[in-house]
Design a protein around this motif. Structure first.
Motif, PDB file in Angstrom:
ATOM      1  N   MET A   1      13.431  19.070  -1.667  1.00  0.00           N
ATOM      2  CA  MET A   1      14.822  19.475  -1.443  1.00  0.00           C
ATOM      3  C   MET A   1      15.174  19.360   0.037  1.00  0.00           C
ATOM      4  O   MET A   1      14.353  19.659   0.899  1.00  0.00           O
ATOM      5  N   ILE A   2      16.385  18.901   0.345  1.00  0.00           N
ATOM      6  CA  ILE A   2      16.818  18.734   1.727  1.00  0.00           C
ATOM      7  C   ILE A   2      16.968  20.106   2.376  1.00  0.00           C
ATOM      8  O   ILE A   2      17.615  21.003   1.832  1.00  0.00           O
ATOM      9  N   ASN A   3      16.352  20.250   3.565  1.00  0.00           N
ATOM     10  CA  ASN A   3      16.459  21.517   4.283  1.00  0.00           C
ATOM     11  C   ASN A   3      17.910  21.787   4.658  1.00  0.00           C
ATOM     12  O   ASN A   3      18.601  20.923   5.192  1.00  0.00           O
ATOM     13  N   GLY A   4      18.375  22.995   4.408  1.00  0.00           N
ATOM     14  CA  GLY A   4      19.740  23.382   4.730  1.00  0.00           C
ATOM     15  C   GLY A   4      20.700  23.299   3.563  1.00  0.00           C
ATOM     16  O   GLY A   4      21.815  23.830   3.639  1.00  0.00           O
ATOM     17  N   LEU A   5      20.283  22.646   2.470  1.00  0.00           N
ATOM     18  CA  LEU A   5      21.192  22.477   1.334  1.00  0.00           C
ATOM     19  C   LEU A   5      21.543  23.820   0.696  1.00  0.00           C
ATOM     20  O   LEU A   5      22.717  24.119   0.445  1.00  0.00           O
ATOM     21  N   LEU A   6      20.533  24.652   0.452  1.00  0.00           N
ATOM     22  CA  LEU A   6      20.781  25.973  -0.119  1.00  0.00           C
ATOM     23  C   LEU A   6      21.630  26.820   0.817  1.00  0.00           C
ATOM     24  O   LEU A   6      22.510  27.566   0.376  1.00  0.00           O
ATOM     25  N   PHE A   7      21.358  26.706   2.102  1.00  0.00           N
ATOM     26  CA  PHE A   7      22.112  27.484   3.094  1.00  0.00           C
ATOM     27  C   PHE A   7      23.600  27.158   3.030  1.00  0.00           C
ATOM     28  O   PHE A   7      24.444  28.064   2.971  1.00  0.00           O
ATOM     29  N   TYR A   8      23.934  25.868   3.027  1.00  0.00           N
ATOM     30  CA  TYR A   8      25.347  25.491   3.021  1.00  0.00           C
ATOM     31  C   TYR A   8      26.024  25.867   1.696  1.00  0.00           C
ATOM     32  O   TYR A   8      27.154  26.371   1.682  1.00  0.00           O
ATOM     33  N   TRP A   9      25.344  25.647   0.588  1.00  0.00           N
ATOM     34  CA  TRP A   9      25.917  26.015  -0.712  1.00  0.00           C
ATOM     35  C   TRP A   9      26.222  27.508  -0.784  1.00  0.00           C
ATOM     36  O   TRP A   9      27.347  27.928  -1.061  1.00  0.00           O
ATOM     37  N   PHE A  10      25.176  28.310  -0.546  1.00  0.00           N
ATOM     38  CA  PHE A  10      25.319  29.751  -0.699  1.00  0.00           C
ATOM     39  C   PHE A  10      26.230  30.352   0.373  1.00  0.00           C
ATOM     40  O   PHE A  10      26.918  31.343   0.121  1.00  0.00           O
ATOM     41  N   SER A  11      26.229  29.767   1.573  1.00  0.00           N
ATOM     42  CA  SER A  11      27.098  30.286   2.633  1.00  0.00           C
ATOM     43  C   SER A  11      28.566  30.102   2.277  1.00  0.00           C
ATOM     44  O   SER A  11      29.376  31.019   2.452  1.00  0.00           O
ATOM     45  N   TRP A 101      -2.652  29.081  -1.568  1.00  0.00           N
ATOM     46  CA  TRP A 101      -2.272  30.256  -2.349  1.00  0.00           C
ATOM     47  C   TRP A 101      -0.777  30.321  -2.625  1.00  0.00           C
ATOM     48  O   TRP A 101      -0.320  31.225  -3.318  1.00  0.00           O
ATOM     49  N   MET A 102      -0.009  29.384  -2.084  1.00  0.00           N
ATOM     50  CA  MET A 102       1.424  29.338  -2.386  1.00  0.00           C
ATOM     51  C   MET A 102       1.595  28.686  -3.759  1.00  0.00           C
ATOM     52  O   MET A 102       1.733  27.468  -3.886  1.00  0.00           O
ATOM     53  N   ILE A 103       1.515  29.514  -4.809  1.00  0.00           N
ATOM     54  CA  ILE A 103       1.452  28.999  -6.179  1.00  0.00           C
ATOM     55  C   ILE A 103       2.820  28.578  -6.713  1.00  0.00           C
ATOM     56  O   ILE A 103       2.930  28.061  -7.810  1.00  0.00           O
ATOM     57  N   ALA A 104       3.872  28.817  -5.941  1.00  0.00           N
ATOM     58  CA  ALA A 104       5.231  28.427  -6.324  1.00  0.00           C
ATOM     59  C   ALA A 104       5.926  27.878  -5.086  1.00  0.00           C
ATOM     60  O   ALA A 104       5.416  28.042  -3.975  1.00  0.00           O
ATOM     61  N   PRO A 105       7.063  27.195  -5.241  1.00  0.00           N
ATOM     62  CA  PRO A 105       7.804  26.747  -4.056  1.00  0.00           C
ATOM     63  C   PRO A 105       8.049  27.909  -3.100  1.00  0.00           C
ATOM     64  O   PRO A 105       8.412  29.009  -3.537  1.00  0.00           O
ATOM     65  N   ARG A 106       7.876  27.650  -1.810  1.00  0.00           N
ATOM     66  CA  ARG A 106       7.911  28.734  -0.813  1.00  0.00           C
ATOM     67  C   ARG A 106       9.231  29.507  -0.837  1.00  0.00           C
ATOM     68  O   ARG A 106       9.237  30.734  -0.678  1.00  0.00           O
ATOM     69  N   VAL A 107      10.341  28.816  -1.043  1.00  0.00           N
ATOM     70  CA  VAL A 107      11.635  29.498  -1.044  1.00  0.00           C
ATOM     71  C   VAL A 107      11.684  30.532  -2.162  1.00  0.00           C
ATOM     72  O   VAL A 107      12.120  31.668  -1.962  1.00  0.00           O
ATOM     73  N   SER A 130      21.791  44.742   5.402  1.00  0.00           N
ATOM     74  CA  SER A 130      21.602  45.057   6.824  1.00  0.00           C
ATOM     75  C   SER A 130      20.132  45.013   7.217  1.00  0.00           C
ATOM     76  O   SER A 130      19.753  44.335   8.181  1.00  0.00           O
ATOM     77  N   ILE A 131      19.283  45.717   6.454  1.00  0.00           N
ATOM     78  CA  ILE A 131      17.866  45.736   6.830  1.00  0.00           C
ATOM     79  C   ILE A 131      17.211  44.390   6.549  1.00  0.00           C
ATOM     80  O   ILE A 131      16.287  43.975   7.251  1.00  0.00           O
ATOM     81  N   GLY A 132      17.703  43.690   5.515  1.00  0.00           N
ATOM     82  CA  GLY A 132      17.145  42.368   5.218  1.00  0.00           C
ATOM     83  C   GLY A 132      17.429  41.374   6.325  1.00  0.00           C
ATOM     84  O   GLY A 132      16.532  40.644   6.768  1.00  0.00           O
ATOM     85  N   LEU A 133      18.676  41.341   6.793  1.00  0.00           N
ATOM     86  CA  LEU A 133      19.042  40.417   7.868  1.00  0.00           C
ATOM     87  C   LEU A 133      18.253  40.704   9.141  1.00  0.00           C
ATOM     88  O   LEU A 133      17.690  39.791   9.752  1.00  0.00           O
ATOM     89  N   LEU A 134      18.207  41.973   9.547  1.00  0.00           N
ATOM     90  CA  LEU A 134      17.515  42.314  10.784  1.00  0.00           C
ATOM     91  C   LEU A 134      16.017  42.067  10.670  1.00  0.00           C
ATOM     92  O   LEU A 134      15.392  41.489  11.575  1.00  0.00           O
ATOM     93  N   GLY A 135      15.414  42.479   9.549  1.00  0.00           N
ATOM     94  CA  GLY A 135      13.976  42.299   9.376  1.00  0.00           C
ATOM     95  C   GLY A 135      13.565  40.837   9.338  1.00  0.00           C
ATOM     96  O   GLY A 135      12.588  40.429   9.970  1.00  0.00           O
ATOM     97  N   LEU A 136      14.334  40.016   8.627  1.00  0.00           N
ATOM     98  CA  LEU A 136      13.996  38.597   8.503  1.00  0.00           C
ATOM     99  C   LEU A 136      14.194  37.856   9.814  1.00  0.00           C
ATOM    100  O   LEU A 136      13.369  37.014  10.190  1.00  0.00           O
ATOM    101  N   ASP A 163      17.720  28.601   4.562  1.00  0.00           N
ATOM    102  CA  ASP A 163      17.627  28.463   3.106  1.00  0.00           C
ATOM    103  C   ASP A 163      17.012  29.713   2.487  1.00  0.00           C
ATOM    104  O   ASP A 163      17.515  30.270   1.508  1.00  0.00           O
ATOM    105  N   LEU A 164      15.903  30.141   3.082  1.00  0.00           N
ATOM    106  CA  LEU A 164      15.189  31.323   2.587  1.00  0.00           C
ATOM    107  C   LEU A 164      16.052  32.570   2.693  1.00  0.00           C
ATOM    108  O   LEU A 164      16.147  33.365   1.745  1.00  0.00           O
ATOM    109  N   LEU A 165      16.704  32.732   3.824  1.00  0.00           N
ATOM    110  CA  LEU A 165      17.543  33.917   4.051  1.00  0.00           C
ATOM    111  C   LEU A 165      18.670  34.007   3.036  1.00  0.00           C
ATOM    112  O   LEU A 165      18.895  35.055   2.424  1.00  0.00           O
ATOM    113  N   LEU A 166      19.379  32.913   2.835  1.00  0.00           N
ATOM    114  CA  LEU A 166      20.510  32.922   1.897  1.00  0.00           C
ATOM    115  C   LEU A 166      20.055  33.108   0.463  1.00  0.00           C
ATOM    116  O   LEU A 166      20.727  33.744  -0.342  1.00  0.00           O
ATOM    117  N   PHE A 167      18.873  32.569   0.116  1.00  0.00           N
ATOM    118  CA  PHE A 167      18.354  32.758  -1.232  1.00  0.00           C
ATOM    119  C   PHE A 167      18.039  34.233  -1.485  1.00  0.00           C
ATOM    120  O   PHE A 167      18.318  34.767  -2.563  1.00  0.00           O
TER     121      PHE A 167
END
Length: 201
Positions: A1-11, A101-107, A130-136, A163-167
């Motif tokens: 998957m192209i990096n940034g695709l999920l970010f732009y869609w979900f944003s 050990w990454m048994i599934a796609p990292r995202v 709030s805590i998710g954004l700051l922690g990540l 991508d990970l953050l928006l997911f």
């Protein structure tokens, strides 16, 4: 998957939801502008002390601090953000040291682990975001600084991170919608029972 695709869609989806479905308020305007500026600056980066940092990443860090200080029990939520930060940085370190050990796609795998941790630590969508954004964002910064200390040249706040953050944010919003839907269904069923009871009497 192209990096940034999920970010732009979900944003853009998130911007549409905030702009057209939230009640008119100052918070709605600020959130919509924040999301839009983050999207526009996602491809820009600056160099600070030989370290590349995404401009959108800096906007997220600043915005997440502003969101956090408006919450009740700031100390607890700060501790929860610290827990998310350590958890995210540890997962990234684990991924680098033992990728088998990454048994599934990292995202998907990292998003569900951190989404579960965030929902355990606090209740309420606004608190979780709030805590998710700051922690990540802080966890991403620690990971980037740690890798740069070993000589790796990376940009803090790359598209993979967004991508990970928006997911994760989408997972939190989806769980909140399920929770509200369950509460509404419970109220409807209770009203239906009361109606049937009155009719029988």
């Amino acid at each position: 998957m192209i990096n940034g695709l999920l970010f732009y869609w979900f944003s853009w989806i998130l911007w549409i939801v905030v702009t057209f479905f939230m009640k008119k308020s100052k918070r709605r305007t600020i959130l919509a502008c924040w999301i839009l500026v983050t999207i526009l600056s996602s491809s820009l980066s600056i160099e600070m002390q030989n370290q590349q940092i995404s401009v959108a990443f800096l906007l997220l860090v600043g915005g997440s601090f502003i969101l956090l200080i408006q919450l009740p029990r700031v100390v607890y939520h700060l501790f929860a953000s610290f827990t998310i930060m350590i958890g995210y940085a540890a997962i990234l370190f684990w991924e680098k040291s033992a990728p088998i050990w990454m048994i599934a796609p990292r995202v998907i795998l990292i998003s569900f682990i951190l989404g579960l941790l965030i929902t355990i630590l606090t209740k309420g969508l606004y608190n979780q975001l709030s805590i998710g954004l700051l922690g990540l964002t802080c966890g991403e910064m620690i990971n980037g600084l740690m890798l740069s200390s070993y000589g790796f040249r990376i940009t803090i706040g790359e598209m993979q991170f967004f991508d990970l953050l928006l997911f994760i944010l989408v997972i939190l919003v989806f769980l909140e919608m399920l929770h509200k839907g369950k509460d509404k269904l419970y109220v409807v069923l209770q009203n239906h029972k009361q109606t049937v009871k009155w009719q029988n009497e």
